[in-house]
Design a protein around this motif. Structure first.
Motif, mmCIF file in Angstrom:
data_model
loop_
_atom_site.group_PDB
_atom_site.id
_atom_site.type_symbol
_atom_site.label_atom_id
_atom_site.label_comp_id
_atom_site.label_asym_id
_atom_site.label_seq_id
_atom_site.Cartn_x
_atom_site.Cartn_y
_atom_site.Cartn_z
ATOM 1 N N ARG A 1 3.031 -13.139 3.746
ATOM 2 C CA ARG A 1 3.402 -14.451 3.217
ATOM 3 C C ARG A 1 4.852 -14.813 3.495
ATOM 4 N N GLY A 2 5.511 -14.016 4.325
ATOM 5 C CA GLY A 2 6.882 -14.325 4.739
ATOM 6 C C GLY A 2 7.946 -14.006 3.716
ATOM 7 N N ALA A 3 7.639 -13.186 2.729
ATOM 8 C CA ALA A 3 8.639 -12.815 1.724
ATOM 9 C C ALA A 3 9.713 -11.944 2.365
ATOM 10 N N ASP A 4 10.890 -11.967 1.764
ATOM 11 C CA ASP A 4 12.005 -11.159 2.257
ATOM 12 C C ASP A 4 12.001 -9.745 1.692
ATOM 13 N N GLY A 5 11.256 -9.518 0.613
ATOM 14 C CA GLY A 5 11.229 -8.196 0.009
ATOM 15 C C GLY A 5 10.391 -8.179 -1.248
ATOM 16 N N VAL A 6 10.407 -7.031 -1.907
ATOM 17 C CA VAL A 6 9.683 -6.818 -3.152
ATOM 18 C C VAL A 6 10.707 -6.455 -4.213
ATOM 19 N N SER A 7 10.578 -7.034 -5.392
ATOM 20 C CA SER A 7 11.473 -6.705 -6.502
ATOM 21 C C SER A 7 10.641 -6.308 -7.712
ATOM 22 N N LEU A 8 11.273 -5.559 -8.602
ATOM 23 C CA LEU A 8 10.604 -5.166 -9.838
ATOM 24 C C LEU A 8 11.648 -4.759 -10.862
ATOM 25 N N GLN A 9 11.220 -4.687 -12.118
ATOM 26 C CA GLN A 9 12.040 -4.143 -13.190
ATOM 27 C C GLN A 9 11.341 -2.893 -13.690
ATOM 28 N N VAL A 10 12.119 -1.961 -14.187
ATOM 29 C CA VAL A 10 11.560 -0.712 -14.702
ATOM 30 C C VAL A 10 12.315 -0.354 -15.981
ATOM 31 N N ALA A 11 11.598 0.186 -16.942
ATOM 32 C CA ALA A 11 12.230 0.605 -18.194
ATOM 33 C C ALA A 11 13.290 1.660 -17.895
ATOM 34 N N ALA A 12 14.455 1.504 -18.490
ATOM 35 C CA ALA A 12 15.566 2.433 -18.243
ATOM 36 C C ALA A 12 15.158 3.880 -18.513
ATOM 37 N N GLY A 13 14.335 4.106 -19.515
ATOM 38 C CA GLY A 13 13.930 5.459 -19.870
ATOM 39 C C GLY A 13 12.786 6.019 -19.048
ATOM 40 N N SER B 1 -0.001 11.182 -9.747
ATOM 41 C CA SER B 1 0.354 12.230 -8.773
ATOM 42 C C SER B 1 -0.709 12.384 -7.688
ATOM 43 N N ARG B 2 -1.429 11.297 -7.410
ATOM 44 C CA ARG B 2 -2.434 11.294 -6.338
ATOM 45 C C ARG B 2 -2.105 10.235 -5.294
ATOM 46 N N GLY B 3 -0.955 9.581 -5.423
ATOM 47 C CA GLY B 3 -0.566 8.565 -4.458
ATOM 48 C C GLY B 3 -1.032 7.158 -4.783
ATOM 49 N N VAL B 4 -1.613 6.961 -5.961
ATOM 50 C CA VAL B 4 -2.143 5.641 -6.323
ATOM 51 C C VAL B 4 -1.012 4.616 -6.421
ATOM 52 N N GLY B 5 0.056 4.947 -7.138
ATOM 53 C CA GLY B 5 1.186 4.025 -7.270
ATOM 54 C C GLY B 5 1.818 3.701 -5.923
ATOM 55 N N ARG B 6 1.983 4.720 -5.106
ATOM 56 C CA ARG B 6 2.549 4.510 -3.764
ATOM 57 C C ARG B 6 1.682 3.545 -2.953
ATOM 58 N N GLU B 7 0.374 3.734 -3.027
ATOM 59 C CA GLU B 7 -0.531 2.872 -2.267
ATOM 60 C C GLU B 7 -0.516 1.446 -2.810
ATOM 61 N N LEU B 8 -0.449 1.291 -4.106
ATOM 62 C CA LEU B 8 -0.357 -0.057 -4.680
ATOM 63 C C LEU B 8 0.898 -0.763 -4.174
ATOM 64 N N VAL B 9 2.031 -0.063 -4.164
ATOM 65 C CA VAL B 9 3.279 -0.659 -3.683
ATOM 66 C C VAL B 9 3.185 -0.955 -2.187
ATOM 67 N N ARG B 10 2.608 -0.054 -1.421
ATOM 68 C CA ARG B 10 2.458 -0.294 0.024
ATOM 69 C C ARG B 10 1.643 -1.552 0.284
ATOM 70 N N ARG B 11 0.549 -1.693 -0.444
ATOM 71 C CA ARG B 11 -0.297 -2.880 -0.277
ATOM 72 C C ARG B 11 0.429 -4.143 -0.736
ATOM 73 N N CYS B 12 1.255 -4.038 -1.766
ATOM 74 C CA CYS B 12 2.062 -5.186 -2.204
ATOM 75 C C CYS B 12 3.031 -5.592 -1.104
ATOM 76 N N ARG B 13 3.637 -4.621 -0.466
ATOM 77 C CA ARG B 13 4.560 -4.924 0.643
ATOM 78 C C ARG B 13 3.833 -5.637 1.783
ATOM 79 N N GLU B 14 2.631 -5.196 2.091
ATOM 80 C CA GLU B 14 1.837 -5.872 3.123
ATOM 81 C C GLU B 14 1.560 -7.312 2.723
ATOM 82 N N TRP B 15 1.126 -7.505 1.478
ATOM 83 C CA TRP B 15 0.832 -8.839 0.960
ATOM 84 C C TRP B 15 2.073 -9.722 1.095
ATOM 85 N N ALA B 16 3.229 -9.184 0.694
ATOM 86 C CA ALA B 16 4.474 -9.942 0.748
ATOM 87 C C ALA B 16 4.851 -10.306 2.183
ATOM 88 N N ALA B 17 4.754 -9.346 3.089
ATOM 89 C CA ALA B 17 5.097 -9.592 4.490
ATOM 90 C C ALA B 17 4.188 -10.647 5.098
#
Length: 163
Positions: free
Chosen positions: A127-139, A109-125
């Motif tokens: 390198r010419g990736a079309d997007g970011v994908s992930l799996q998450v536990a249903a629960g 709840s301090r924005g750490v996860g959001r920042e990690l994802v933002r930086r992943c998106r930058e990394w992906a862009a």
């Protein structure tokens, strides 16, 4: 790069970050076992993850991002994965596929996860990736809510039937 309050920084992971990231991965697996027993780890899991995450840190098509406390303190969160090509039967796409993301409970709840994802998106862009994908536990409703807020949409359901 630090957050606005300067209470953590997100940077590319290094080989020497692997032991702390693997320790966090073990915490994540323990939490996930509460969602389903399929997430129960093997006796060698932490050692295997240390090696795996160290390899990711030095790969060109893989990524390890870490969130650290100020002044290069301990690792409080990480995100890892690799570039993957989509199925050849669909329109061609390259995905930055997130294998794991975890933030220690006391740093949530301090924005750490959001920042990690933002930086992943930058990394992906970069390198010419079309997007970011992930799996998450249903629960894992907390994570699913966060991912929706970050613009992810659920497109598949992963199901298991144990014998």
């Amino acid at each position: 790069m630090s957050n606005a309050d300067g209470d953590y920084a997100v940077r590319p992971g290094r080989r020497e970050d692997a032991p702390e990231a693997a320790r966090l991965w073990m915490q994540s697996a323990e939490e996930h076992t509460e969602y389903d027993e399929v997430y129960r780890t093997s006796p060698q899991a932490e050692r295997t993850m240390r090696r795996f995450l160290a390899d990711l840190a030095s790969g060109g098509h893989a990524f390890l991002l870490v969130a650290v406390e100020p002044d290069e303190g301990g690792v409080i969160g990480f995100l890892s994965g690799e570039l993957r090509e989509g199925s050849p039967t669909f329109s061609p796409k390259t995905w930055a596929s997130v294998d794991d993301i975890y933030v220690a409970p006391e740093h949530r709840s301090r924005g750490v996860g959001r920042e990690l994802v933002r930086r992943c998106r930058e990394w992906a862009a970069d390198r010419g990736a079309d997007g970011v994908s992930l799996q998450v536990a249903a629960g894992n409703e907390r994570a699913r809510k966060l991912y929706r807020e970050l613009g992810f949409r659920e497109v598949s359901v992963y199901a298991v039937s144990e014998l």
